[in-house]
Design a protein around this motif. Sequence first.
Motif, PDB file in Angstrom:
ATOM      1  N   LYS A  45       0.845  -1.187   0.000  1.00  0.00           N
ATOM      2  CA  LYS A  45       0.000   0.000   0.000  1.00  0.00           C
ATOM      3  C   LYS A  45       0.886   1.244   0.000  1.00  0.00           C
ATOM      4  N   ASP A  46       0.364   2.324  -0.552  1.00  0.00           N
ATOM      5  CA  ASP A  46       1.130   3.575  -0.663  1.00  0.00           C
ATOM      6  C   ASP A  46       1.727   3.997   0.668  1.00  0.00           C
ATOM      7  N   GLN A  47       0.891   3.994   1.716  1.00  0.00           N
ATOM      8  CA  GLN A  47       1.352   4.502   3.003  1.00  0.00           C
ATOM      9  C   GLN A  47       2.429   3.608   3.610  1.00  0.00           C
ATOM     10  N   TYR A  91       4.657   1.844   1.804  1.00  0.00           N
ATOM     11  CA  TYR A  91       5.875   2.160   1.052  1.00  0.00           C
ATOM     12  C   TYR A  91       6.517   3.440   1.579  1.00  0.00           C
ATOM     13  N   ASP A  92       5.697   4.442   1.878  1.00  0.00           N
ATOM     14  CA  ASP A  92       6.242   5.721   2.347  1.00  0.00           C
ATOM     15  C   ASP A  92       6.841   5.609   3.743  1.00  0.00           C
ATOM     16  N   GLN A  93       6.344   4.681   4.540  1.00  0.00           N
ATOM     17  CA  GLN A  93       6.868   4.503   5.894  1.00  0.00           C
ATOM     18  C   GLN A  93       8.196   3.759   5.889  1.00  0.00           C
ATOM     19  N   THR A 151      12.766   5.690   3.245  1.00  0.00           N
ATOM     20  CA  THR A 151      11.463   6.361   3.174  1.00  0.00           C
ATOM     21  C   THR A 151      11.386   7.266   1.947  1.00  0.00           C
ATOM     22  N   ARG A 153      11.126   7.987  -1.983  1.00  0.00           N
ATOM     23  CA  ARG A 153      10.602   7.323  -3.181  1.00  0.00           C
ATOM     24  C   ARG A 153      11.712   7.184  -4.219  1.00  0.00           C
TER      25      ARG A 153
END
Length: 274
Positions: A30-32, A34-36, A127, A129
Motif C-alpha cells: 500500500k502507498d502509506q 511504502y512511504d513509511q 522512506t 521514493r
Amino acid sequence: MTSELPLLIEPAELADHLDAPDLLIIDLCKDQVYDQAHVPGAIHLDHQRLLAGTQPAPGLLPDDETLSALFSELGLTPDTWVVAYDDEGGGWAGRLLWTLDAIGHKRYSYLNGGIHGWLAEDLSTSTERTEAEPGDYQVGEHDPRTSVDLDHVLAHYQDPSVVIWDARSEEEFAGVRAFAQKAGHIPGAAHYEWTDAMDKTNNLRLRDLDEIRRELADRGIQGDKQVITHCQTHHRSGLTWLLGKILGFQDIRGYPGSWAEWGNHPDTPVEKSE
C-alpha cells in the motif's frame, strides 16, 4: 550479482545484492506502507496496473501495448532480474511475477515474507521514493503455458490429468458468499485457500514447503498434473501460482478470468459444497 537468484529469496540474501546493476526491486505494498519503509532502491507499483479492469473479468491481463508502456516506465530490460514483494503475504507480488512469466520474462524472485520479513530481519529501509529509469520494453510472444482462458477451463475441468485449484475463501468455495451472479465453485475443483500457505507467526513467510506439499497432495493438487489456479480476479491466486512454481510443479497456470468471469457467464457449470 550472480546471474541468477533463487525464486524464493530470503531477506538477508537480497540485502547482499542491493547494489547489483541489473536488479529491479518492485514494491507492491500500500502507498502509506511504502512511504513509511521500503527496501532501499525499491520502486513502488500500484497493483491495479496489473489488471485490465474491464467487466465482467477485471483480472484479465492488460493488452500488450499497456504492458509494454508499464514495463518501459519501470525500466525493465530483458537482462533485468526482478524481485517483487508486498505487505500481504504474496498475492500482488505473485500477480506481478505471473505477468512477467506470461510475457516471457523469466528472471524473477519473490522476497519471502515481503516487507514484514524484511523488517523482522532489522535490515536497512528507506522512506524516499525511488524513481525508475525508464527504458523501451516491448512485450513479445506470450508463454502459452502460463495462462489459460475460459474456453480452456471449460474444455479441461473434467480432465483427470487437470486439477483446478481454487484459492478463494471456504465460504466462497462453498457458495455461502458470492461476488458474482453465481455462487459456488467449478465442478471438481480442489480448495486450498491462499492464506493457508502463510506463516502468520513468522511475518507472513511461506510455511514449511514440505508440509504445504503434503497438504496440497491430500487435496489432489500435485505437480504431475496440469494445475490451473484461480480466485475472484487472479490476485489471491497470484500467490498460489507462485507457490506451485516454488514447489516445482511442471505445469502450473493462472486463470485470470477467475470466478468473476466463470461466475458471471451464462453457460458455465457450478457446484456447491453440501
